[in-house]
Scaffold this motif. Sequence first.
Motif, PDB file in Angstrom:
ATOM      1  N   LYS B   5       0.851  -1.190   0.000  1.00 29.09           N
ATOM      2  CA  LYS B   5       0.000   0.000   0.000  1.00 29.09           C
ATOM      3  C   LYS B   5       0.885   1.237   0.000  1.00 29.09           C
ATOM      4  CE  LYS B   5      -4.131  -1.745   2.284  1.00 29.09           C
ATOM      5  NZ  LYS B   5      -4.900  -1.773   3.518  1.00 29.09           N
ATOM      6  N   PHE B   8       2.339   1.862  -3.304  1.00 29.12           N
ATOM      7  CA  PHE B   8       1.337   1.771  -4.373  1.00 29.12           C
ATOM      8  C   PHE B   8       1.474   2.885  -5.410  1.00 29.12           C
ATOM      9  CE2 PHE B   8      -2.818   2.716  -6.203  1.00 29.12           C
ATOM     10  CZ  PHE B   8      -3.191   1.472  -6.676  1.00 29.12           C
ATOM     11  N   GLN B  44      -0.069  -6.599 -11.573  1.00 25.63           N
ATOM     12  CA  GLN B  44      -0.647  -7.672 -10.757  1.00 25.63           C
ATOM     13  C   GLN B  44      -0.659  -7.284  -9.281  1.00 25.63           C
ATOM     14  OE1 GLN B  44      -0.515 -10.442 -13.294  1.00 25.63           O
ATOM     15  NE2 GLN B  44      -2.520 -10.631 -12.320  1.00 25.63           N
ATOM     16  N   CYS B  46      -0.351  -4.293  -7.899  1.00 23.34           N
ATOM     17  CA  CYS B  46      -1.220  -3.138  -7.636  1.00 23.34           C
ATOM     18  C   CYS B  46      -2.687  -3.582  -7.580  1.00 23.34           C
ATOM     19  CB  CYS B  46      -1.047  -2.064  -8.716  1.00 23.34           C
ATOM     20  SG  CYS B  46       0.490  -1.140  -8.556  1.00 23.34           S
ATOM     21  N   SER B  47      -3.063  -4.436  -8.511  1.00 22.05           N
ATOM     22  CA  SER B  47      -4.454  -4.912  -8.531  1.00 22.05           C
ATOM     23  C   SER B  47      -4.779  -5.680  -7.268  1.00 22.05           C
ATOM     24  CB  SER B  47      -4.696  -5.821  -9.740  1.00 22.05           C
ATOM     25  OG  SER B  47      -4.477  -5.110 -10.916  1.00 22.05           O
ATOM     26  N   VAL B  49      -3.442  -5.374  -4.368  1.00 21.65           N
ATOM     27  CA  VAL B  49      -3.561  -4.448  -3.229  1.00 21.65           C
ATOM     28  C   VAL B  49      -4.964  -3.843  -3.207  1.00 21.65           C
ATOM     29  CG1 VAL B  49      -2.791  -2.250  -2.264  1.00 21.65           C
ATOM     30  CG2 VAL B  49      -1.119  -3.862  -3.124  1.00 21.65           C
ATOM     31  N   LEU B  50      -5.440  -3.470  -4.392  1.00 22.25           N
ATOM     32  CA  LEU B  50      -6.769  -2.846  -4.473  1.00 22.25           C
ATOM     33  C   LEU B  50      -7.878  -3.826  -4.133  1.00 22.25           C
ATOM     34  CD1 LEU B  50      -6.385  -0.720  -7.718  1.00 22.25           C
ATOM     35  CD2 LEU B  50      -6.625   0.152  -5.400  1.00 22.25           C
ATOM     36  N   GLU B  51      -7.624  -5.072  -4.481  1.00 25.01           N
ATOM     37  CA  GLU B  51      -8.679  -6.070  -4.275  1.00 25.01           C
ATOM     38  C   GLU B  51      -8.638  -6.701  -2.891  1.00 25.01           C
ATOM     39  OE1 GLU B  51      -7.844  -8.206  -7.793  1.00 25.01           O
ATOM     40  OE2 GLU B  51      -9.490  -7.299  -8.911  1.00 25.01           O
ATOM     41  N   GLU B  52      -7.657  -6.285  -2.121  1.00 23.93           N
ATOM     42  CA  GLU B  52      -7.542  -6.727  -0.730  1.00 23.93           C
ATOM     43  C   GLU B  52      -8.891  -6.539  -0.015  1.00 23.93           C
ATOM     44  OE1 GLU B  52      -4.749  -7.420   1.535  1.00 23.93           O
ATOM     45  OE2 GLU B  52      -6.306  -7.542   3.043  1.00 23.93           O
TER      46      GLU B  52
END
Lengths: 418, 77
Positions: B5, B8, B44, B46-47, B49-52
Amino acid sequence: MPPESKHIYTVSQITQEIETIFKNTFGLGIWVEGEVSNFRAAASGHFYFSLKDEKAILNAAMFSRVNREVKFKIEDGQKVICFGKIDVYGPRGQYQIIIEKIEPKGIGGRQLAFEQLKERLFKEGLFDPAHKKELPLMPFSLGIVTSETGAAIRDILGILKKGAPGVDVVIRSVRVQGEGAASEIASGIEELNEFSRQANLNAGGIPQNAGGKIDLIIVSRGGGSTEDLWAFNEEVVARAVYNSKVPIISAVGHQINTSLCDLVADIFVETPTAAAKIVVDKKNFLLAELANSRHELGMSISDIINSFKNEITRLKHSLKSPLDRLEEKEQFLDELSVALNNSARQLINITRERARSLIERLEALSPLAVLSRGYSLSVAVLDGAIVKDAARLKPKDKIKTILSKGAFISSVEEVIDG
Amino acid sequence: MAKEKQSFEDDLKRLQKIVEELSLGKLTLGESLKKYEEGIKLAQSCSSVLEEAQRKVELLMKKDGKYALGKLSEDIT
């Protein structure tokens, strides 16, 4: 005509009398409506001005003790309604109203105060777009200033849970209406800032965990009456929002008029739900962007690979193919074989020539040629052997003698040794 | 996850740079493949992290001038 009885007052006495009359008549206080003029605030803190209408003017005084309570700024030209007592000021021979309450006419007092505060803050630059901070690309850690038990926090958490469930939330619970709410909201904003700053410092400026750092603050409460939402119009809140280092979304519910908090905030929305949706939208936007990046990377790399492929093809073309080489060799071979044929023919000719001369030489050596010069050749008839030694013959042996032309057979008479 | 994060925004900037570089097509094949691989990895991470989907919901409190995070008095998470 003046009456006969002649009671003579001193100036002080008559002034006293007038004062008494005023007191008796207006003693409990009166409401007066008029327009403010000649307003001045004295060094003592007292206000002095006049109230007037088309035909008359009334001096007014308002002492610092009461004018501290006034929520709006008194200005010349303003229509006001005042409550006070008429007082006679002997030293000047004047009467005036000592104002205890003053309200703007037509517009609610608080509303006017609000308008004036708004104008003051505007002039000071608190709403300046240049001061507005950009929201972070993705707020992973959200500070929320609202009531822990209100509807706003439920709305926000609900939307986040559905749309951006990875976002950490730090709630600074405050009262959002009533006495003292404004200063609680203000200190909530300040404390979240301070907390975030400390989290940054503790990690030596490069925080290893995002636990403490606050990326974005939402200042919020759900819908209510103008009265309910008033705390968000207070100067102390506006200043706290202005001074926040962390970007702020103001989401003060459902009202038509924007609050001061809204005006100072970096972004404002109408409802707590809308504030949470900004966070969710950011997440979704980034996810779409990332998918797009992946797609673009894929396109680029296949473009690159294709262009290298084309380059290879081009180079291949510019190189001789093995087949071309074979044909070339075959052609060479053809040429060689033609040359070979030529050489062979030549060789044959040469050989033939040589053969002819050999034959000629051979012919020169032929015994037949010798015979033609008058020599003859004898062979024994018995065995056909050429007779070279007379000792081999004995009388009566038959011999065949070959001449240049024809032959004859004879019988040996006598052998003569050589 | 916290670390990702934290990086990020940097990761995202790096990814954008790679996408741009690769689209220009001025690198060698070897470099291009390396950048492609790095870009895909960044996208991958970054995605993800966002989908956490793990979050903390806490209450900020100040006691004796010190900050502390506590639980909500009512579970509304």
